[in-house]
Design a protein around this motif. Structure first.
Motif, PDB file in Angstrom:
ATOM      1  N   ASN A 191       0.807  -1.223   0.000  1.00 23.54           N
ATOM      2  CA  ASN A 191       0.000   0.000   0.000  1.00 23.54           C
ATOM      3  C   ASN A 191       0.842   1.275   0.000  1.00 23.54           C
ATOM      4  N   LYS A 211       2.839   3.743  -1.751  1.00 20.20           N
ATOM      5  CA  LYS A 211       3.046   4.138  -3.151  1.00 20.20           C
ATOM      6  C   LYS A 211       4.515   4.409  -3.475  1.00 20.20           C
ATOM      7  N   GLU A 222      -5.685  -0.742  -5.115  1.00 22.44           N
ATOM      8  CA  GLU A 222      -5.655   0.716  -5.281  1.00 22.44           C
ATOM      9  C   GLU A 222      -4.455   1.141  -6.117  1.00 22.44           C
ATOM     10  N   LEU A 223      -3.308   0.514  -5.865  1.00 25.25           N
ATOM     11  CA  LEU A 223      -2.110   0.883  -6.632  1.00 25.25           C
ATOM     12  C   LEU A 223      -2.098   0.244  -8.015  1.00 25.25           C
ATOM     13  N   ASN A 266      -4.573   0.348  -9.694  1.00 16.21           N
ATOM     14  CA  ASN A 266      -5.469   1.294 -10.360  1.00 16.21           C
ATOM     15  C   ASN A 266      -4.846   2.701 -10.410  1.00 16.21           C
ATOM     16  N   ASP A 267      -3.610   2.821  -9.986  1.00 11.37           N
ATOM     17  CA  ASP A 267      -2.909   4.110  -9.975  1.00 11.37           C
ATOM     18  C   ASP A 267      -2.100   4.212 -11.276  1.00 11.37           C
ATOM     19  N   LYS A 268      -2.452   5.184 -12.111  1.00 11.24           N
ATOM     20  CA  LYS A 268      -1.827   5.278 -13.440  1.00 11.24           C
ATOM     21  C   LYS A 268      -0.314   5.483 -13.358  1.00 11.24           C
ATOM     22  N   GLU A 269       0.150   6.271 -12.408  1.00 11.17           N
ATOM     23  CA  GLU A 269       1.592   6.507 -12.287  1.00 11.17           C
ATOM     24  C   GLU A 269       2.326   5.196 -11.960  1.00 11.17           C
ATOM     25  N   VAL A 270       1.767   4.418 -11.059  1.00 12.38           N
ATOM     26  CA  VAL A 270       2.380   3.142 -10.677  1.00 12.38           C
ATOM     27  C   VAL A 270       2.377   2.186 -11.874  1.00 12.38           C
ATOM     28  N   SER A 323      -5.396  -2.569 -13.292  1.00 14.10           N
ATOM     29  CA  SER A 323      -6.833  -2.657 -13.006  1.00 14.10           C
ATOM     30  C   SER A 323      -7.647  -2.656 -14.307  1.00 14.10           C
TER      31      SER A 323
END
Length: 173
Positions: free
Chosen positions: A14, A16, A36-37, A39-43, A59
């Motif tokens: 979790n 980032k 959640e990560l 679904n995080d575009k930067e990650v 995601s």
């Protein structure tokens, strides 16, 4: 610097900043991070920069993001299989895959399987994929010739009238 372990990634799934560092070293660590990560575009884009095959672990929402899919498909054309239905209708996305990975036509929308430019790109590097072209384009003599020249097995997926043409008979020997 020591390699990160899967256990360390899971423990910090979790965090980032930790995960950005992890996926920059091994894109497939994206599989181990929190939803959640994923679904995080930067990650996800960081993971794809390191390994485009990591697209598998993005995601569903990001598999519907054209920039994300293009990043994956540009580096690993077969990852078109992870694209959303919407993006399978996007000619630019499908062409990016098909120009080096003819099998990408299999994942294209019905409309794009009837797009001559898309089908030509696909059969140029995987002739047998003509079997997934529209009925109309299977009857296209130029496409049939390209496909059979690339792979003689494509002969079985073109109409009888084209199988009997002199050009195709000559290719088949």
């Amino acid at each position: 610097m020591k390699q990160l372990t899967e256990e360390e990634v899971i423990k910090n799934k979790n965090d980032k900043q930790f995960i950005l560092k992890a996926v920059s070293e091994n894109g497939k660590f994206l599989d181990l991070v929190s939803p959640e990560l994923q679904n995080d575009k930067e990650v996800v884009m960081t993971a794809l920069n390191q390994d485009p095959e990591a697209l598998e672990f993005a995601s569903s929402k990001l598999k519907n993001d054209k920039e994300v899919i293009m990043k994956g498909v540009t580096g690993a054309p077969w990852t078109i299989c992870y694209a959303s239905e919407k993006l399978r209708k996007d000619k630019e996305v499908i062409m990016e895959s098909c120009k080096t990975y003819g099998q990408g036509l299999y994942f294209a929308s019905k409309e794009l399987r009837d797009d001559r430019e898309v089908v030509k790109a696909a059969v140029t590097n995987k002739g047998i994929i003509i079997k997934y072209a529209s009925e109309r384009l299977k009857k296209d003599k130029e496409l049939a010739i390209i496909a059979v020249k690339q792979n003689k097995q494509a002969y079985h997926f073109i109409p009888r009238e084209l199988q009997q043409s002199e050009e195709i008979k000559e290719i088949m020997g």
